[in-house]
Design a protein around this motif. Sequence first.
Motif, PDB file in Angstrom:
ATOM      1  N   ASP A 111     -61.913  50.720 -35.483  1.00 32.11           N
ATOM      2  CA  ASP A 111     -61.782  50.013 -34.206  1.00 32.11           C
ATOM      3  C   ASP A 111     -62.617  49.004 -34.445  1.00 32.11           C
ATOM      4  O   ASP A 111     -63.234  48.176 -33.622  1.00 32.11           O
ATOM      5  CB  ASP A 111     -62.722  50.698 -33.059  1.00 32.11           C
ATOM      6  CG  ASP A 111     -61.764  51.992 -32.095  1.00 32.11           C
ATOM      7  OD1 ASP A 111     -60.437  52.032 -32.153  1.00 32.11           O
ATOM      8  OD2 ASP A 111     -61.794  53.116 -32.089  1.00 32.11           O
ATOM      9  N   GLU A 112     -62.670  48.085 -35.998  1.00 28.84           N
ATOM     10  CA  GLU A 112     -62.591  46.470 -35.849  1.00 28.84           C
ATOM     11  C   GLU A 112     -63.825  46.634 -36.125  1.00 28.84           C
ATOM     12  O   GLU A 112     -64.931  45.643 -35.663  1.00 28.84           O
ATOM     13  CB  GLU A 112     -61.788  45.832 -34.768  1.00 28.84           C
ATOM     14  CG  GLU A 112     -60.810  45.709 -34.466  1.00 28.84           C
ATOM     15  CD  GLU A 112     -59.908  44.322 -33.836  1.00 28.84           C
ATOM     16  OE1 GLU A 112     -60.647  43.947 -33.050  1.00 28.84           O
ATOM     17  OE2 GLU A 112     -58.814  44.256 -33.279  1.00 28.84           O
ATOM     18  N   ILE A 113     -64.382  47.825 -36.215  1.00 23.39           N
ATOM     19  CA  ILE A 113     -66.181  47.507 -37.050  1.00 23.39           C
ATOM     20  C   ILE A 113     -65.795  47.873 -37.986  1.00 23.39           C
ATOM     21  O   ILE A 113     -65.338  48.884 -38.727  1.00 23.39           O
ATOM     22  CB  ILE A 113     -66.482  49.120 -36.084  1.00 23.39           C
ATOM     23  CG1 ILE A 113     -66.499  49.338 -34.582  1.00 23.39           C
ATOM     24  CG2 ILE A 113     -67.712  49.140 -36.471  1.00 23.39           C
ATOM     25  CD1 ILE A 113     -66.771  50.718 -34.666  1.00 23.39           C
TER      26      ILE A 113
END
Length: 484
Positions: free
Chosen positions: A382-384
């Motif tokens: 999740d775009e982490i």
Amino acid sequence: MKIREVFDSYINSDKTKSSLKVHKGKVDKYITFIGNQDIEKALDESLLRKYIFDKKQNPKGKYDALKNFYHYYYEEILNLSKLNFPVFPIDTKELVSRNNPEKRRPVYFSKEFDFNCLFDDRHYEHLNNHGAALAVKASLALALSAGYDSGEMFPTNGEHEKAMKMDDVFFEEDYIKVRNFSSQSTVPFILIQGKNAEYVKEYYKLRLSFPITKKFQQSLFIANTWKTNELNFDTKITTKMIYYPHDLVSYMLKYITVKEGQPTPLITDLRANMVLHSLYNSKGSALQDIIELYGFPPFVKQAFEKYCMTTSRDSEPIFSVLSLDTAKSEESFIEDEDEKKKVESRISVIDRLVRDSVKVKKLKEIYGNSCQICNEQITLIDEISYSEVHHIQPFNKLHQGIDDKSNMIVVCPNHHKLFDMGIIALDPENHQRILHVDSKNPLHQKMLMANKHRLSSTHVRYHYENIFMPLRESLLETRKQGIR
């Protein structure tokens, strides 16, 4: 206008009466020395220099007299202000350096200079004398590898006891040992290996078999292994007969450097060149060994200053005070083993907490969690994204680095491991350049992909000298043994 006409005006001027008694005679001698030439030609730098430094008298008096006369001509005859007439072409610093050899600045070869050309046989062919060639090569090898001055190789002013003797050198299979003349060192001998050792050995063999006719040379290591009347030399370089080793080495230095298009050093400058190029080749790391061997005499100091002036950095250096491990001092007063374990455990917790500081998080944000080496960003979910921060001078009890962004670089896990192992490092002379222990690796000499904060010279050099270089030298030694 002739110089004599200006001189007549000078001695009759009211403005020169205070200094006339001191300067008149010296200016008059200068006119006798050069002849009654046109004034502009008479004040040419080469003529002034030739007279002032003719070694017949102290140059200071002649310098003062001619500078006073020079100012008189431009101010009183040409009516120019001090701001408009040319500066006297000889600086007072040159007077100081010529009167005090310790302050004379050495002549240096260029950074790219190949010292092997000093021993190239083609430069020695014109001598037409094998013994003379070997004596020069041995002298150059001693100057460049052992830091010998001309006074330590050849007797000066009749002081034969201070020069190198036959029993000052010891021969082993792979190296030779020579006496260390440095008064600032506690190291009695200097080891010489490689080609320089071979040049000294080859000369020594001839030296033992050659009959030394000059009595005072019989105990000296460097002696006349040639007959003067058999020696050829280039009269464009010198017209003087070459009688002694010192004269021969000086001549050959000038001959070779003229042929190579390099500035001509004195023999004594060779040791400063040796120090400077050792610093170049080691990116400054050799300084500690050099000081241990020679102390910090003028030739080391001057070479180090030259290195600093000619070595550019990507930014001004940051010097950080190394952090003291407070827990370490606490531990030293604890004798009970159980208590020591408790302290060590607490140290470990403190380390982990400090490493996860606000500074680390902010630095990661600056680089968007991207590696400064490869610019890659690891995305988890999740775009982490994920990155790590490497402390250049390790942040632990052993190395005592500090937890500051001047000691940090943002990296991916792979390059973090390479830094920790000492496989890669940052160049102490350019903090944006990456070095790899294998010079053929694609990473070697590559630049950082991003560099948005300043790094400390202290920490970059620490990692380079204490972690990177030991591994590199170990690998080089392993390769040498493999070749054998």
